[in-house]
Design a protein around this motif. Sequence first.
Motif, PDB file in Angstrom:
ATOM      1  N   UNK A   1       0.842  -1.206   0.000  1.00  0.00           N
ATOM      2  CA  UNK A   1       0.000   0.000   0.000  1.00  0.00           C
ATOM      3  C   UNK A   1       0.871   1.249   0.000  1.00  0.00           C
ATOM      4  N   UNK A   2       0.559   2.192  -0.851  1.00  0.00           N
ATOM      5  CA  UNK A   2       1.319   3.441  -0.938  1.00  0.00           C
ATOM      6  C   UNK A   2       0.790   4.428   0.085  1.00  0.00           C
ATOM      7  N   UNK A   3       1.632   4.940   0.997  1.00  0.00           N
ATOM      8  CA  UNK A   3       1.166   5.873   2.016  1.00  0.00           C
ATOM      9  C   UNK A   3       0.782   7.209   1.416  1.00  0.00           C
ATOM     10  N   UNK A   4      -0.283   7.796   1.899  1.00  0.00           N
ATOM     11  CA  UNK A   4      -0.752   9.089   1.413  1.00  0.00           C
ATOM     12  C   UNK A   4      -0.217  10.203   2.290  1.00  0.00           C
ATOM     13  N   UNK A   5       0.222  11.285   1.669  1.00  0.00           N
ATOM     14  CA  UNK A   5       0.631  12.470   2.396  1.00  0.00           C
ATOM     15  C   UNK A   5      -0.565  13.392   2.594  1.00  0.00           C
ATOM     16  N   UNK A   6      -1.334  13.585   1.567  1.00  0.00           N
ATOM     17  CA  UNK A   6      -2.592  14.304   1.686  1.00  0.00           C
ATOM     18  C   UNK A   6      -3.486  13.862   0.544  1.00  0.00           C
ATOM     19  N   UNK A   7      -4.769  14.025   0.719  1.00  0.00           N
ATOM     20  CA  UNK A   7      -5.711  13.591  -0.300  1.00  0.00           C
ATOM     21  C   UNK A   7      -6.010  14.754  -1.237  1.00  0.00           C
ATOM     22  N   UNK A   8      -5.825  14.525  -2.529  1.00  0.00           N
ATOM     23  CA  UNK A   8      -6.118  15.547  -3.517  1.00  0.00           C
ATOM     24  C   UNK A   8      -6.924  14.921  -4.643  1.00  0.00           C
ATOM     25  N   UNK A   9      -7.888  15.685  -5.141  1.00  0.00           N
ATOM     26  CA  UNK A   9      -8.673  15.176  -6.255  1.00  0.00           C
ATOM     27  C   UNK A   9      -7.959  15.412  -7.579  1.00  0.00           C
ATOM     28  N   UNK A  10      -7.100  16.442  -7.606  1.00  0.00           N
ATOM     29  CA  UNK A  10      -6.365  16.730  -8.838  1.00  0.00           C
ATOM     30  C   UNK A  10      -5.155  17.573  -8.503  1.00  0.00           C
ATOM     31  N   UNK A  11      -4.283  17.730  -9.465  1.00  0.00           N
ATOM     32  CA  UNK A  11      -3.137  18.623  -9.316  1.00  0.00           C
ATOM     33  C   UNK A  11      -3.193  19.640 -10.441  1.00  0.00           C
ATOM     34  N   UNK A  12      -2.478  20.747 -10.268  1.00  0.00           N
ATOM     35  CA  UNK A  12      -2.485  21.817 -11.250  1.00  0.00           C
ATOM     36  C   UNK A  12      -1.588  21.469 -12.442  1.00  0.00           C
ATOM     37  N   UNK A  13      -1.912  22.065 -13.585  1.00  0.00           N
ATOM     38  CA  UNK A  13      -1.156  21.772 -14.807  1.00  0.00           C
ATOM     39  C   UNK A  13       0.314  22.130 -14.679  1.00  0.00           C
ATOM     40  N   UNK A  46      10.173   6.879  -5.272  1.00  0.00           N
ATOM     41  CA  UNK A  46      10.284   5.745  -4.381  1.00  0.00           C
ATOM     42  C   UNK A  46       8.961   5.573  -3.637  1.00  0.00           C
ATOM     43  N   UNK A  47       8.800   4.442  -2.985  1.00  0.00           N
ATOM     44  CA  UNK A  47       7.489   4.003  -2.513  1.00  0.00           C
ATOM     45  C   UNK A  47       6.830   4.983  -1.540  1.00  0.00           C
ATOM     46  N   UNK A  48       7.625   5.650  -0.699  1.00  0.00           N
ATOM     47  CA  UNK A  48       7.007   6.502   0.314  1.00  0.00           C
ATOM     48  C   UNK A  48       6.458   7.801  -0.259  1.00  0.00           C
ATOM     49  N   UNK A  49       6.722   8.062  -1.547  1.00  0.00           N
ATOM     50  CA  UNK A  49       6.138   9.241  -2.204  1.00  0.00           C
ATOM     51  C   UNK A  49       5.396   8.877  -3.483  1.00  0.00           C
ATOM     52  N   UNK A  50       5.147   7.580  -3.671  1.00  0.00           N
ATOM     53  CA  UNK A  50       4.542   7.126  -4.928  1.00  0.00           C
ATOM     54  C   UNK A  50       3.106   7.601  -5.113  1.00  0.00           C
ATOM     55  N   UNK A  51       2.508   8.170  -4.073  1.00  0.00           N
ATOM     56  CA  UNK A  51       1.143   8.676  -4.200  1.00  0.00           C
ATOM     57  C   UNK A  51       1.021   9.704  -5.317  1.00  0.00           C
ATOM     58  N   UNK A  52       2.081  10.474  -5.571  1.00  0.00           N
ATOM     59  CA  UNK A  52       1.960  11.505  -6.608  1.00  0.00           C
ATOM     60  C   UNK A  52       1.807  10.886  -7.989  1.00  0.00           C
ATOM     61  N   UNK A  53       2.244   9.639  -8.154  1.00  0.00           N
ATOM     62  CA  UNK A  53       2.054   8.962  -9.433  1.00  0.00           C
ATOM     63  C   UNK A  53       0.574   8.737  -9.701  1.00  0.00           C
ATOM     64  N   UNK A  54      -0.181   8.501  -8.649  1.00  0.00           N
ATOM     65  CA  UNK A  54      -1.631   8.359  -8.797  1.00  0.00           C
ATOM     66  C   UNK A  54      -2.268   9.693  -9.165  1.00  0.00           C
ATOM     67  N   UNK A  55      -1.701  10.793  -8.619  1.00  0.00           N
ATOM     68  CA  UNK A  55      -2.188  12.110  -9.002  1.00  0.00           C
ATOM     69  C   UNK A  55      -1.983  12.346 -10.500  1.00  0.00           C
ATOM     70  N   UNK A  56      -0.823  11.923 -11.000  1.00  0.00           N
ATOM     71  CA  UNK A  56      -0.536  12.082 -12.425  1.00  0.00           C
ATOM     72  C   UNK A  56      -1.473  11.240 -13.273  1.00  0.00           C
ATOM     73  N   UNK A  70      12.820  -2.886  -7.995  1.00  0.00           N
ATOM     74  CA  UNK A  70      12.530  -3.602  -6.753  1.00  0.00           C
ATOM     75  C   UNK A  70      13.575  -3.318  -5.681  1.00  0.00           C
ATOM     76  N   UNK A  71      14.825  -3.159  -6.087  1.00  0.00           N
ATOM     77  CA  UNK A  71      15.901  -2.956  -5.116  1.00  0.00           C
ATOM     78  C   UNK A  71      15.759  -1.646  -4.354  1.00  0.00           C
ATOM     79  N   UNK A  72      15.274  -0.608  -5.023  1.00  0.00           N
ATOM     80  CA  UNK A  72      15.142   0.698  -4.381  1.00  0.00           C
ATOM     81  C   UNK A  72      13.694   1.030  -4.044  1.00  0.00           C
ATOM     82  N   UNK A  73      12.812   0.045  -4.137  1.00  0.00           N
ATOM     83  CA  UNK A  73      11.387   0.252  -3.862  1.00  0.00           C
ATOM     84  C   UNK A  73      10.837   1.391  -4.733  1.00  0.00           C
ATOM     85  N   UNK A  74      11.237   1.399  -6.009  1.00  0.00           N
ATOM     86  CA  UNK A  74      10.841   2.464  -6.921  1.00  0.00           C
ATOM     87  C   UNK A  74       9.605   2.113  -7.727  1.00  0.00           C
ATOM     88  N   UNK A  75       8.776   3.118  -7.978  1.00  0.00           N
ATOM     89  CA  UNK A  75       7.589   2.976  -8.810  1.00  0.00           C
ATOM     90  C   UNK A  75       7.650   3.988  -9.939  1.00  0.00           C
TER      91      UNK A  75
END
Length: 325
Positions: A1-13, A46-56, A70-75
Amino acid sequence: MVPLIESKSTVESWWVTGITDSEGNFSINYNIKTKKCSFSFKVTQNINSAVILYYLKEFFKVGNINIDNKNTKGYKYVVSNRKDLINVIIPHFEKYPLEGSKHLDFLDFKNCVLLMEESSDNINKVLFIKSTMNRERSYEQRWSYLKDKNFNLKSEWVQAFIDGEGTFQCRIADTVSRNSRYVSVNPTLEIAQRSHDVFVLKAIIEYFGIGYLKPKYDIFSLKDSKNSRDVSRAVFNQDEVIIKFVDKYPMLTSKQLDYLDWKEIIRLKNQGAHKNEDGKQKMIALKLGMNRGRLLNSNLFNNSDKLLIMNSTIFDNKTEDSEES
């Protein structure tokens, strides 16, 4: 599970462009066996900030999120469908262009995608362009392009770029000056870039109206620039200006946690906490839990992973050659 920093419905262009300037890549791959080219737009975390990929993914409505390393827990968030690149990704970066020299790689990438869409007979043209972009692009070309560029940075771009390339730091040290002993506390925000993109850092300094470049050299001299360090940094030590900005435009990755600890250290300093041992130790504990220390103290990595982090620069600001710059 990717940890969330804050919930956003969208990001700016402009945020999307800023995070791409920092963490994105436009790549072309050629399969020798099939003699075909594939194209991809990618942003990694990396995994602890991967939430922004969902924003994208939510922003563009195309693409996928996959494991990158896998070695660096990268997404990675990746778009490789040619129609999606033509109809979604390319139009975005035409309307909201990249500020760094990565824009040159985008232009070549766009040209190649359209050439292959026009005809597979253009493969040799594409391969030639591919051989001159990303890590193959010269220092001189990147530096010259930015030297003559007129910057007009948007706040959301700066927000995302700090999230990708910035580090909230604080030096806490026992100091002796004129036979007087005291504890010095020096909080800074540092933003790093390869030196061929030093004019991006200059533009950020002009945006804030504070800060300085490190190391010091004549950035308008190509010779001095090439002879300087591979990485230049913009340093900001007027914390009230940075706090005002980040409170309005927060970090969307786990770097927000580092910012909050950094801000707390400044609050304690302003209260004089560093003048007594308990306060000093509290500030040191906050400092040690930031940045790389946050990763080492998390449960995201096993002991061997943590040893790798301690002995490498995997999670530091990029200082090595990569395909995108």
